[in-house]
Design a protein around this motif. Structure first.
Motif, PDB file in Angstrom:
ATOM      1  N   ARG A 148       0.823  -0.765  -0.046  1.00 44.54           N
ATOM      2  CA  ARG A 148       0.046  -0.458   0.224  1.00 44.54           C
ATOM      3  C   ARG A 148       1.162   1.067   0.226  1.00 44.54           C
ATOM      4  NH1 ARG A 148      -3.865  -4.487  -0.677  1.00 44.54           N
ATOM      5  NH2 ARG A 148      -5.883  -3.147  -0.020  1.00 44.54           N
TER       6      ARG A 148
ATOM      7  N   ASP B 117       1.892   1.462  -3.428  1.00 46.09           N
ATOM      8  CA  ASP B 117       1.000   1.775  -4.162  1.00 46.09           C
ATOM      9  C   ASP B 117       0.644   3.312  -4.461  1.00 46.09           C
ATOM     10  OD1 ASP B 117       0.441   0.153  -5.065  1.00 46.09           O
ATOM     11  OD2 ASP B 117      -1.168  -0.918  -3.878  1.00 46.09           O
ATOM     12  N   ALA B 118       1.253   4.133  -3.073  1.00 46.08           N
ATOM     13  CA  ALA B 118       1.030   5.403  -2.583  1.00 46.08           C
ATOM     14  C   ALA B 118       1.864   6.579  -2.805  1.00 46.08           C
ATOM     15  CB  ALA B 118       0.686   5.525  -1.652  1.00 46.08           C
TER      16      ALA B 118
ATOM     17  N   GLU C  64      -5.656  -5.283   5.075  1.00 47.01           N
ATOM     18  CA  GLU C  64      -6.382  -4.557   4.002  1.00 47.01           C
ATOM     19  C   GLU C  64      -6.458  -3.230   4.057  1.00 47.01           C
ATOM     20  OE1 GLU C  64      -5.330  -7.334  -0.015  1.00 47.01           O
ATOM     21  OE2 GLU C  64      -7.470  -7.308   0.820  1.00 47.01           O
ATOM     22  N   ARG C  65      -7.736  -3.098   4.913  1.00 52.75           N
ATOM     23  CA  ARG C  65      -8.133  -1.674   5.325  1.00 52.75           C
ATOM     24  C   ARG C  65      -7.592  -1.033   5.649  1.00 52.75           C
ATOM     25  NH1 ARG C  65     -12.519  -5.617   7.881  1.00 52.75           N
ATOM     26  NH2 ARG C  65     -12.471  -4.778  10.476  1.00 52.75           N
TER      27      ARG C  65
ATOM     28  N   SER D  15      -4.504  -1.496   6.124  1.00 47.75           N
ATOM     29  CA  SER D  15      -3.502  -0.473   6.749  1.00 47.75           C
ATOM     30  C   SER D  15      -3.151   0.255   5.605  1.00 47.75           C
ATOM     31  CB  SER D  15      -2.700  -1.767   5.389  1.00 47.75           C
ATOM     32  OG  SER D  15      -1.837  -2.428   5.901  1.00 47.75           O
ATOM     33  N   ASP D  16      -4.789   1.318   4.432  1.00 44.91           N
ATOM     34  CA  ASP D  16      -5.185   1.875   3.597  1.00 44.91           C
ATOM     35  C   ASP D  16      -5.298   3.387   4.732  1.00 44.91           C
ATOM     36  OD1 ASP D  16      -4.993   0.235   1.283  1.00 44.91           O
ATOM     37  OD2 ASP D  16      -7.546   0.322   1.567  1.00 44.91           O
TER      38      ASP D  16
ATOM     39  N   THR E 167      -5.475   5.383  -2.234  1.00 42.50           N
ATOM     40  CA  THR E 167      -5.884   4.012  -1.351  1.00 42.50           C
ATOM     41  C   THR E 167      -7.510   3.660  -1.340  1.00 42.50           C
ATOM     42  OG1 THR E 167      -5.503   5.305   0.296  1.00 42.50           O
ATOM     43  CG2 THR E 167      -3.604   4.410  -0.059  1.00 42.50           C
ATOM     44  N   SER E 168      -7.774   5.201  -1.651  1.00 42.44           N
ATOM     45  CA  SER E 168      -9.787   5.051  -1.537  1.00 42.44           C
ATOM     46  C   SER E 168     -10.204   3.867  -2.660  1.00 42.44           C
ATOM     47  CB  SER E 168     -10.012   6.257  -0.889  1.00 42.44           C
ATOM     48  OG  SER E 168     -10.472   6.341  -2.334  1.00 42.44           O
TER      49      SER E 168
ATOM     50  N   ARG F 259      -9.434   1.506  -3.684  1.00 43.77           N
ATOM     51  CA  ARG F 259      -8.789  -0.443  -3.803  1.00 43.77           C
ATOM     52  C   ARG F 259      -9.986  -0.775  -3.264  1.00 43.77           C
ATOM     53  NH1 ARG F 259      -2.788  -1.174  -3.891  1.00 43.77           N
ATOM     54  NH2 ARG F 259      -3.743  -3.166  -4.003  1.00 43.77           N
TER      55      ARG F 259
END
Length: 179
Positions: free
Chosen positions: A36, A39-40, A148-149, A151-152, A170-171, A173
């Motif tokens: 994550r 990705d960011a 996952e949630r 970590s986002d 992130t939002s 995903r």
């Protein structure tokens, strides 16, 4: 959502993730959070480590069920090797996040830089990440969804703290990995 503590180490912001044996929960969180962060666009600005409070699995790879769950979701679980938490980590890391109350007690309880991983969970803040080790495969899938949630949300908090722009990366995903 809570804020992350201000950085107190030189270099990248450092986060340690801690569970009991460092073969299920904390390595799952480690792999997902690193993904994550990449990705960011924060991979070079935030460093992640994981460890267990016990030393039973030192040097071992991740539990095969945890690795299979991560791999099926598109993550790379192959690099993990278990290590043991050291009492110096709250000073060496900017943030230490544990998976449950027993882990929290093992690391000396809540401190300014120590808390629960799910303090950042938008669904159940402060809850424990259940240990799937003695259960079936569905427990590993449940842990992955929580991780996952959370970590986002943690990436959003880090972005706010570090002054970077995450945008919608992130939002938007939907739970998948790095496919």
């Amino acid at each position: 959502m809570p804020a992350v503590p201000a950085q107190h180490t030189a270099g990248p912001y450092r986060i340690a993730l801690v569970c009991l044996g460092n073969i299920c929960r904390s390595p799952t969180a480690h792999v997902v959070l690193e993904s994550r962060l990449a990705d960011a666009g924060l991979a070079g600005r935030v460093e992640v480590a994981s460890a267990g409070t016990g030393g039973w699995h030192l040097g071992n790879p991740m539990d095969p069920r945890a690795a299979a769950t991560l791999t099926a979701a598109g993550y790379d679980a192959s690099r993990h090797r278990a290590q043991q938490y050291d009492a110096s980590w709250p000073e060496a890391y900017d943030l230490v996040l544990v998976m449950d109350e027993a882990n929290l007690a093992d690391v000396g309880g809540r401190q300014p830089r120590v808390g629960m991983f799910r303090d950042f969970d938008p669904v159940d803040p402060g809850g424990a990440v259940p240990d799937p080790y003695y259960g079936g495969d569905d427990g590993f899938e449940e842990v992955l969804a929580m991780v996952e949630r959370t970590s986002d949300a943690l990436v959003v908090a880090l972005t706010a703290s570090l002054g970077a722009d995450v945008g919608d990366r992130t939002s938007d995903r939907t739970g998948g990995g790095r496919a």
